[in-house]
Design a protein around this motif. Structure first.
Motif, PDB file in Angstrom:
ATOM      1  N   GLY B  69       0.995   0.252   6.971  1.00 33.38           N
ATOM      2  CA  GLY B  69       0.570  -0.964   7.642  1.00 33.38           C
ATOM      3  C   GLY B  69      -0.032  -0.725   9.012  1.00 33.38           C
ATOM      4  N   ASP B  70       0.451   0.303   9.717  1.00 31.11           N
ATOM      5  CA  ASP B  70      -0.112   0.579  11.042  1.00 31.11           C
ATOM      6  C   ASP B  70      -1.589   0.963  10.936  1.00 31.11           C
ATOM      7  N   GLU B  71      -1.891   1.756   9.901  1.00 30.07           N
ATOM      8  CA  GLU B  71      -3.297   2.156   9.719  1.00 30.07           C
ATOM      9  C   GLU B  71      -4.161   0.970   9.308  1.00 30.07           C
ATOM     10  N   LEU B  72      -3.574   0.121   8.497  1.00 28.04           N
ATOM     11  CA  LEU B  72      -4.296  -1.077   8.056  1.00 28.04           C
ATOM     12  C   LEU B  72      -4.645  -1.938   9.272  1.00 28.04           C
ATOM     13  N   ALA B  73      -3.642  -2.101  10.139  1.00 27.83           N
ATOM     14  CA  ALA B  73      -3.853  -2.914  11.337  1.00 27.83           C
ATOM     15  C   ALA B  73      -4.864  -2.239  12.263  1.00 27.83           C
ATOM     16  N   ALA B  74      -4.768  -0.909  12.363  1.00 23.72           N
ATOM     17  CA  ALA B  74      -5.697  -0.177  13.236  1.00 23.72           C
ATOM     18  C   ALA B  74      -7.129  -0.339  12.751  1.00 23.72           C
ATOM     19  N   ASP B  75      -7.301  -0.463  11.455  1.00 21.61           N
ATOM     20  CA  ASP B  75      -8.648  -0.672  10.911  1.00 21.61           C
ATOM     21  C   ASP B  75      -9.072  -2.137  10.970  1.00 21.61           C
ATOM     22  N   LYS B  76      -8.258  -2.945  11.610  1.00 25.53           N
ATOM     23  CA  LYS B  76      -8.568  -4.359  11.836  1.00 25.53           C
ATOM     24  C   LYS B  76      -8.716  -5.153  10.533  1.00 25.53           C
ATOM     25  N   ILE B  77      -7.938  -4.755   9.546  1.00 25.53           N
ATOM     26  CA  ILE B  77      -7.898  -5.564   8.333  1.00 25.53           C
ATOM     27  C   ILE B  77      -6.949  -6.730   8.604  1.00 25.53           C
ATOM     28  N   GLY B  78      -7.445  -7.922   8.396  1.00 25.72           N
ATOM     29  CA  GLY B  78      -6.666  -9.112   8.742  1.00 25.72           C
ATOM     30  C   GLY B  78      -5.498  -9.331   7.808  1.00 25.72           C
ATOM     31  N   THR B  79      -4.657 -10.266   8.169  1.00 22.12           N
ATOM     32  CA  THR B  79      -3.502 -10.558   7.328  1.00 22.12           C
ATOM     33  C   THR B  79      -3.896 -11.569   6.256  1.00 22.12           C
ATOM     34  N   LEU B  80      -3.042 -11.695   5.253  1.00 22.14           N
ATOM     35  CA  LEU B  80      -3.295 -12.632   4.160  1.00 22.14           C
ATOM     36  C   LEU B  80      -3.174 -14.058   4.702  1.00 22.14           C
ATOM     37  N   ILE B  81      -3.901 -14.979   4.067  1.00 25.34           N
ATOM     38  CA  ILE B  81      -3.957 -16.308   4.666  1.00 25.34           C
ATOM     39  C   ILE B  81      -3.388 -17.385   3.754  1.00 25.34           C
TER      40      ILE B  81
END
Ligand code: FAD
Lengths: 266, 791
Positions: B69-81
């Motif tokens: 998840g840290d890498e996902l966040a670092a790549d600026k992938i947004g959260t589910l809506i």
């Protein structure tokens, strides 16, 4: 599934040899229990030893004295067997109520009893009829075969070859299925045999057990009302999201009553 | 009318390929150099993630990558809506805490996504996933629906104090309270609407492909609405701009709502595909489906109904605590509010209704729309209340219903809870249902059953649902973030056959058959020459997908509108060919004819002329293709009466459904066989909810019913042969007069069955059994009633 080596030996001796030499080797019969266990990665085996090639283990032989069913005989074959239906219709009925057609066409009597699932049907049939398990090493009476939850008298490397059933005067099996899995929440096998009345219960506890009080009452009078007043204690009975111990105890009496009625009626 | 026209029971043309194994489901697709994803899922319902150690996993042979998840966040992938914002009693918007596709600091339900391992093979990915070491600090879990928002419970999200997502209401509480205090009679019920696991036959899956040359993503996924998936994945989650993302939903094996939503897995697969520069494939195993497909229902409700002395309904008061699970899924917030409380009028003229709903977070799998979505829950509230009121007043339940039905001459009828019902004939449906179910013979059957030691009961469910979802303006005014129109392109090919490109998606609804029937009927082309194209954002116009029984009412309305445009265009071309003015051309049975003459030209010839426009007038465009977008004027309101008859074995508590009859009004019927199939399937799911299915969590938040060993799916032998009939009151609000039939069975059946169960058990003093009314529950209820009576 984890990786394992698959073997299909030609003789029981060769199969037993693998089981003795390899610590994490297991037999496979129909695979209906073993394969899901492997797929869910609940077991990690070195060797799977498939019994499928052994023709001697398949088949049903009926004589006046009894019926012998080979370990690799499927539930479907038992259910459909004219010989079994004639000699012990209750046993054919039991086999016909196991799982679904796919399971019945793969699953075997040897696999079922060796696995000894507390909710399996065959253990009630074997104990209820006073059957004998024939292995590569000895003959074991059903009363001494099923030891506990998933536990049997089989030793390492010992393989079930067949089960010998004596023919009862009359018998019936009544199963109250788990609504989801359709294994037995409670299954009661009642038989009037040459050696007396036997009442065997599966599903209710950790392992198949007999109910001596019911057997005594039925020996006096083989009628449904004989068991109505007999309730079994709830101690040690299974409890899960489908049934409390109390409900299971109640069902033992109800299923026993219905089994006696069916044995008389059929 | 031909054998393939609207109204004919045309055999499903998709069945041959489905039943011969030639369908193309997600797992049938592969891409060159593809890898496989396995998710590391939380074994805990609630825990802090202290540390994730990838070292061992990365050493597993065949492991390509381990991503967190840290890498996902670092790549600026947004959260589910969540696409629908509910405003609470105080006007404040609901709490929508971040819903990361891979958890970062905390996990909030068993099955929550912690990391993904990409492997050269599926086994390598799984071995890798097992080798990821996650250090957790477990936290107490909030699991119970009713108490989740009470003080002292473990807290899931800092953004949502007391685990409260919203506290919402509809109706005038003061007026309703006043009506209750002056009422002659009132009943009050408390019950649970049980949580269900969707269990589509095809598990969810995703295959994500990233073209490093063009920068384009292609996502193959099990979606009911590929365009919506693309929109959300691009605009909100930020995977790629919309034009660089193609979403393909091929044959999909059932959805029941659970494949509407945009989940963590496809999000992660897309992101990972770009990161590693290779396609990534994920297919859920059944045990993953149990914990990760959005569940359905899960309400705890207190409901009251007040009547005057003659049983005329005066007011209804309802409180519901709705379990939303650990995070807000895509449409979760709307289901227990606008899809639920707005149906509490049912078929009745109850003048005053108040309902408030507390949406709560718990440490369980997210809950969202599941076949019927809110409407089965509403029907259960209304129809259980009516049945108990009838018992209390000693008025026959069918008679009490008749006294309160909205009458056929009272439409359009505006309920006190927003909806305006366009049309219907509730009384006629009921009358037919009484006949089909042979209610007159019930007393005799009950007496016969008693002789056999069985308790027999009869139960009604006179349901109404709002489907054909939905007029965009209405949805927008209630907080919905999308429009809910539909689209269709009709494309004639030069040789005269036709491709219909639509924004809906068939995952069991047989669009290939019914849509072709409508087009064949409207345009007079052979049924066999119509092809339906769905499920690919590159091949279809933007559309909102299939759910809420909307494909016929909304989707076919768009098709119908496009057909009108084709006819208009065809008249121009035919006019040219026949040397007449377009306004002098009439179109019938596939032929354009100069009115009052026998000069005519077939639509296939018109198509050919459109594509080979030699000597074509200047002002006429070549081509024979039209697109229409259709936004419905209102919801549609299928309604009907279902009658269930059960026999209970009091010794074991087993309930058998011995008769089940349904009379539904779905408006115009395009294919009666397919409609019957939809009703059958719906009833079976409703029976499942009533008697068999239930997701059970233990106090620690472990899903105790996490496989078919413990979760009871309905089987063929759980249901009788249904008697299904329809009445037809066409909807005046859409071109075909259709209303929708996909959810009716699941909406009506739980109340019908449970009313029958309660009717049977009243004889032995039982006043309440919860769903699922398993043998154990029924037996326990009977035994407790006996104990109580003995005191
Ligand atoms: C969906 C489903 C439903 C089912 N429902 C029921 C039901 O209602 N009632 C019921 O009783 N059972 C049920 N079963 C279990 C089924 O009866 C299996 O067939 C049985 O448990 C195992 O038999 P098998 O031949 O498949 O054995 P396998 O799965 O191949 O083996 C089971 C175990 O027995 C050992 N074994 C196999 N053969 C021998 C042998 N000859 N000697 C020594 N050890 C041996 C194996 O090593 C293994 O440990 C169900 C199974 C499934 C999948």
């Amino acid at each position: 599934m984890y990786e394992f080596e698959y073997q299909k030996p030609k003789t029981l001796a060769a199969a037993a040899d693998v089981l003795k030499k390899k610590k994490d080797a297991k037999l496979m019969a129909g695979g209906m229990t073993l394969i899901p266990t492997l797929k869910l990665r609940l077991a990690k085996l070195s060797h799977v030893v498939d019994l499928a090639g052994m023709k001697d283990l398949v088949g049903i032989k009926a004589t006046k004295a009894g019926v012998t069913i080979g370990a690799m005989t499927t539930h479907g074959a038992v259910a459909a067997s004219a010989a079994v239906k004639k000699a012990i219709p209750a046993l054919a009925h039991l086999a016909d109520g196991i799982g679904d057609p796919a399971v019945r066409n793969r699953g075997t009597i040897g696999g079922s009893i060796s696995n000894n699932d507390p909710a399996a049907d065959y253990p009630a049939g074997l104990v209820g009829l006073g059957a004998t398990v024939v292995t590569t090493q000895r003959k074991i009476p059903a009363d001494k075969f099923f030891l506990g939850m998933f536990e049997t008298a089989l030793k390492r490397g010992e393989i079930v070859k067949a089960v010998e059933f004596p023919i009862p005067k009359r018998a019936a099996y009544m199963k109250f299925p788990n609504p989801a899995s359709r294994y037995a929440i409670v299954g009661v096998f009642v038989a009037e045999t040459a050696d007396g009345v036997r009442v065997a219960v599966t599903g209710a506890g950790g392992c198949v057990f007999r109910v001596p009080e019911m057997e005594a009452a039925l020996a006096k009078k083989f009628a449904p009302e004989s068991v109505v007043g007999v309730s079994i204690p709830t101690d040690g009975l299974n409890e899960d999201i489908h049934a409390s111990a109390e409900y299971r105890a109640h069902l033992v009496t109800v299923m026993a009553k219905r089994a006696v009625a069916a044995a008389i009626g059929g | 009318m031909t054998d393939m026209s609207i109204g004919r029971a045309v055999k499903r043309t998709e069945d041959l390929r489905f039943i011969t194994g030639k369908g193309h489901y997600l797992d049938d697709f592969s891409r060159p150099h593809q890898t496989y994803a396995a998710f590391v899922r939380s074994p805990h319902a609630h825990a802090e993630i202290k540390k994730i150690n990838k070292t061992k996993a990365l050493k597993v042979p065949g492991v390509v990558a381990v991503l967190t998840g840290d890498e996902l966040a670092a790549d600026k992938i947004g959260t589910l809506i969540c696409g629908w914002v509910i405003k609470g009693k105080d006007g404040s918007p609901h709490k929508a805490p971040p819903h990361p596709a891979l958890a970062t600091k905390k996990v909030r339900y068993v099955g929550d996504h912690v990391a993904v391992v990409i492997g050269e093979t599926l086994d390598a990915a799984k071995d890798g996933a097992e080798a990821v070491e996650v250090e957790y600090r477990t936290l107490p879990a909030a699991v119970d629906t009713a108490s989740a928002h009470k003080p002292g419970q473990p807290q899931l999200h800092a953004e949502a104090p007391n685990n409260l997502c919203y506290d919402w209401e509809i109706g005038d509480r003061a007026k309703v309270d006043a009506a209750f205090s002056g009422a002659a009679h009132a009943v009050k019920l408390q019950f649970v609407n049980n949580r269900l696991v969707p269990n589509a036959i095809e598990p969810r899956a995703a295959l994500a492909d990233y073209d490093t040359g063009s920068g384009e993503f292609t996502l193959y996924t099990t979606s009911q609405n590929p365009h919506v998936a693309r929109l959300v994945l691009s605009a909100f989650i930020g995977i790629a701009p919309e034009h660089k993302l193609r979403v393909i939903a091929p044959d999909v094996g059932g959805g029941f709502g659970s494949k509407i939503f945009i989940y963590a897995e496809e999000t992660v697969a897309l992101w990972a595909a770009r990161k590693i520069g290779r396609p990534v494939k994920w297919t859920a195993e059944r045990s993953e489906s149990f914990v990760s497909d959005a569940h359905g229902r899960d309400h705890v409700t207190t409901a009251e109904l007040a009547t005057d002395k003659d049983g005329k309904f005066l007011a209804m008061r309802v409180n519901t605590v709705a379990n939303l699970g650990a995070y807000l899924s895509t449409f979760a917030s709307a289901v227990p509010t606008y899809l639920y409380a707005t149906l509490l009028a049912g078929q009745y003229k109850t003048p005053l209704i108040y309902c408030d709903v507390q949406g709560v977070f718990t440490n369980t799998t997210p809950v969202d729309a599941y076949r019927g979505a809110g409407r089965p829950e509403a029907t259960y509230v209304v129809e259980r209340l009516v049945e108990e009121m009838a018992a209390k007043l000693k008025i026959a339940p069918d008679e009490l219903r008749r006294r309160n039905f909205v009458q056929a001459n009272e439409f359009p009828y505006t309920t006190p809870v927003i909806h305006q019902y366009d049309c219907g004939d509730f009384q006629r449906a009921q009358r037919e249902a009484l006949r089909v179910a042979d209610v007159a013979g019930f007393a005799q059957r009950k007496a016969d059953a008693k002789k056999r030691g069985k308790l027999r009961g009869l139960g009604y469910s006179s349901y109404i649902e709002a489907c054909g979802i939905a007029p965009s303006a209405a949805v927008g005014s209630l907080g919905g973030g999308v429009g809910l129109w539909e689209s269709a392109t009709i494309r004639f090919n030069p040789t005269g056959n036709v491709s219909i490109h639509v924004g809906t998606h068939s995952h069991g609804q047989s669009h290939q058959t019914t849509f072709a029937q409508v087009v064949a009927d409207r345009l007079g082309v052979p049924f066999e020459s119509v092809e339906i194209v769905e499920g690919d954002t590159a091949r279809t116009p933007f559309g909102m997908g299939t759910y809420g029984s909307r494909s016929a009412a909304v989707g076919l309305s768009a098709v119908s509108k496009a057909a009108d445009k084709i006819v208009e265009k065809g008249k121009k071309i035919a006019g040219h060919l026949l040397e007449a003015a377009p306004q002098d051309i009439e179109f019938r049975d596939g032929k354009f004819r100069v009115m009052g003459t026998d000069k005519e030209v077939g639509i296939a010839q018109v198509a050919f002329a459109a594509y080979v426009p030699h000597n074509y007038p200047k002002d006429l465009e070549p081509g024979f293709e039209e697109t229409a977008f259709y936004d419905p004027l209102n919801f549609s309101f299928p309604a009907g009466t279902h009658v269930a008859e059960v026999e209970i074995d009091p010794e074991t508590g087993t309930t058998e459904i011995v008769n089940y009859s349904a009379v539904d009004d779905f408006g115009t019927i395009i294919n009666p066989m397919i409609v019957e199939g939809q009703v059958h399937g719906g009833i079976v799911q409703g029976v499942g909810q009533a008697l068999l299915e239930g997701a059970v969590y233990d106090a620690d938040g472990q899903l105790a019913s996490g496989s078919y060993m413990d979760y009871t799916m309905p089987r063929a032998d759980n249901v009788p042969s249904f008697k299904v009939e329809t009445i037809v009151v066409p909807s005046p609000l859409n071109p075909l007069g259709v209303k929708g039939c996909g959810e009716a069975g699941a909406i009506a059946a739980p109340a019908a069955v449970m009313n029958a169960v309660h009717d049977a058990l009243r004889a032995v003093g039982v006043d309440k059994v919860e769903m699922p009314a398993t043998p154990h529950r029924v037996w326990s209820a009977i035994r407790n009633a006996k104990k109580k009576a003995a005191k």
